[in-house]
Write a protein that holds these residues in place. Structure first.
Motif, PDB file in Angstrom:
ATOM      1  N   LEU A  84     -52.370  93.065  46.996  1.00  0.00           N
ATOM      2  CA  LEU A  84     -53.721  92.524  46.850  1.00  0.00           C
ATOM      3  C   LEU A  84     -54.449  93.131  45.652  1.00  0.00           C
ATOM      4  N   GLU A  85     -54.151  94.395  45.358  1.00  0.00           N
ATOM      5  CA  GLU A  85     -54.820  95.105  44.262  1.00  0.00           C
ATOM      6  C   GLU A  85     -54.504  94.484  42.903  1.00  0.00           C
ATOM      7  N   PHE A  86     -53.405  93.734  42.819  1.00  0.00           N
ATOM      8  CA  PHE A  86     -52.886  93.347  41.508  1.00  0.00           C
ATOM      9  C   PHE A  86     -53.039  91.862  41.198  1.00  0.00           C
ATOM     10  N   VAL A  87     -53.675  91.097  42.084  1.00  0.00           N
ATOM     11  CA  VAL A  87     -53.875  89.675  41.801  1.00  0.00           C
ATOM     12  C   VAL A  87     -55.323  89.426  41.389  1.00  0.00           C
ATOM     13  N   ASP A  88     -55.562  88.305  40.737  1.00  0.00           N
ATOM     14  CA  ASP A  88     -56.895  87.980  40.231  1.00  0.00           C
ATOM     15  C   ASP A  88     -57.710  87.139  41.200  1.00  0.00           C
ATOM     16  N   GLU A  89     -56.996  86.436  42.084  1.00  0.00           N
ATOM     17  CA  GLU A  89     -57.676  85.513  42.993  1.00  0.00           C
ATOM     18  C   GLU A  89     -56.883  85.415  44.284  1.00  0.00           C
ATOM     19  N   LEU A  90     -57.584  85.229  45.411  1.00  0.00           N
ATOM     20  CA  LEU A  90     -56.924  85.111  46.710  1.00  0.00           C
ATOM     21  C   LEU A  90     -57.187  83.732  47.304  1.00  0.00           C
ATOM     22  N   ASP A  91     -56.131  83.106  47.773  1.00  0.00           N
ATOM     23  CA  ASP A  91     -56.247  81.908  48.586  1.00  0.00           C
ATOM     24  C   ASP A  91     -56.943  82.285  49.891  1.00  0.00           C
ATOM     25  N   SER A  92     -57.511  81.293  50.595  1.00  0.00           N
ATOM     26  CA  SER A  92     -58.232  81.576  51.840  1.00  0.00           C
ATOM     27  C   SER A  92     -57.358  82.275  52.871  1.00  0.00           C
TER      28      SER A  92
END
Length: 282
Positions: A84-92
């Motif tokens: 999670l720390e390394f992505v720019d955006e999260l899907d719901s």
């Protein structure tokens, strides 16, 4: 056989790269699944395993970010939460669960994360005739996969859900979050399977010889459904003991295929294993 004959002839300088990131990867089946799909759909892409230990994840991501032909990754233990720390955006799905198992690498360089372990688990159970709707469920394990499964099982209509984890505070926090989100009767408790109609093992216990049992099989109710999400060629000790107890068991294969349906759709591919029906995820 020379080196040229041994190489896969469809890999070229324009081939897109997909990866499976985790530790260990000895039982991983995703590369075979994706590469078969790419061949069938004539996609100029290849999937390879990236064996990355927990302490090396940051270094791996730094290098992967510099790879211009990387289009996506499947993420497995032990990286589902830390990624999670390394992505720019999260899907719901990933925002809800607090973990991810797939990353889509956009053309503009953004990484988008999602998780489909839960939807895939419920879909696999449905395919096997083990739908959790209107059943009492014990879920053991509240890590990335367990958290996703908790939300999905509750959303699928379980009559009640008990979540157990060696970290009692984590299990209690997850139970509260799932209850608030879904309205299902959810609580945390010990890993006692007695009286439950469905028991799901979402821990790694059973992957290695000599592992302790996630539950006491003598406490299983005969006729209960026991789902062990470990995707192994041979039945795990839990499944063998459950079968001896008169329980119906399911291995990790249906969940693996189910979550692949949703993960590959997220990555832009159509995958329909064995012509099975594919409902929308909860």
């Amino acid at each position: 056989m020379d080196d040229h004959a041994a190489m896969d002839p469809h890999i070229t300088g324009t081939t897109r790269l997909y990866g499976l990131v985790g530790d260990p990867l000895t039982a991983a089946k995703s590369p075979q699944l994706l590469n078969q799909l790419f061949t069938e759909q004539r996609v100029d892409a290849v999937c390879v395993p990236f064996w990355v230990k927990a302490q090396n994840l940051h270094a791996f991501v730094s290098g992967a970010r510099a790879t211009g032909n990387l289009s996506g990754m499947l993420v497995t233990m032990p990286h589902k939460q830390r990624m999670l720390e390394f992505v720019d955006e999260l899907d719901s799905t990933a925002r809800q669960v607090g973990a991810l198992n797939v990353v889509r690498c956009e053309a503009d360089g953004r990484w988008v994360g999602a998780i489909f372990d839960g939807a895939g688990c419920v879909l696999g159970m449905q395919w096997e005739g083990n739908h959790p709707a209107n059943k009492s469920v014990l879920l053991v394990g509240s890590g990335g996969a367990g958290s996703a499964i908790a939300f999905a099982v509750a959303s699928a209509g379980a009559s009640r859900l008990t979540i157990s984890d060696i970290d009692e505070h984590r299990a209690a926090d997850l139970a509260a979050a799932v209850s608030a989100e879904t309205g299902c009767d959810v609580r945390s408790g010990p890993p006692d399977p007695q009286g439950f109609q469905v028991v799901i093992n979402a821990t790694p216990l059973g992957m290695k010889a000599g592992d302790a049992m996630p539950v006491d099989p003598e406490r299983l109710t005969p006729g209960a459904i026991v789902v062990d999400i470990i995707n192994a060629p041979e039945p795990t000790p839990l499944r063998r003991a459950a079968q001896a107890r008169g329980c119906r068991t399911q291995d990790g294969g249906p969940m693996h295929r189910g979550q692949a349906v949703y993960a590959l759709k997220f990555l832009g591919f159509d995958y329909r294993p064995e012509g099975r029906s594919i409902p929308d995820p909860q």
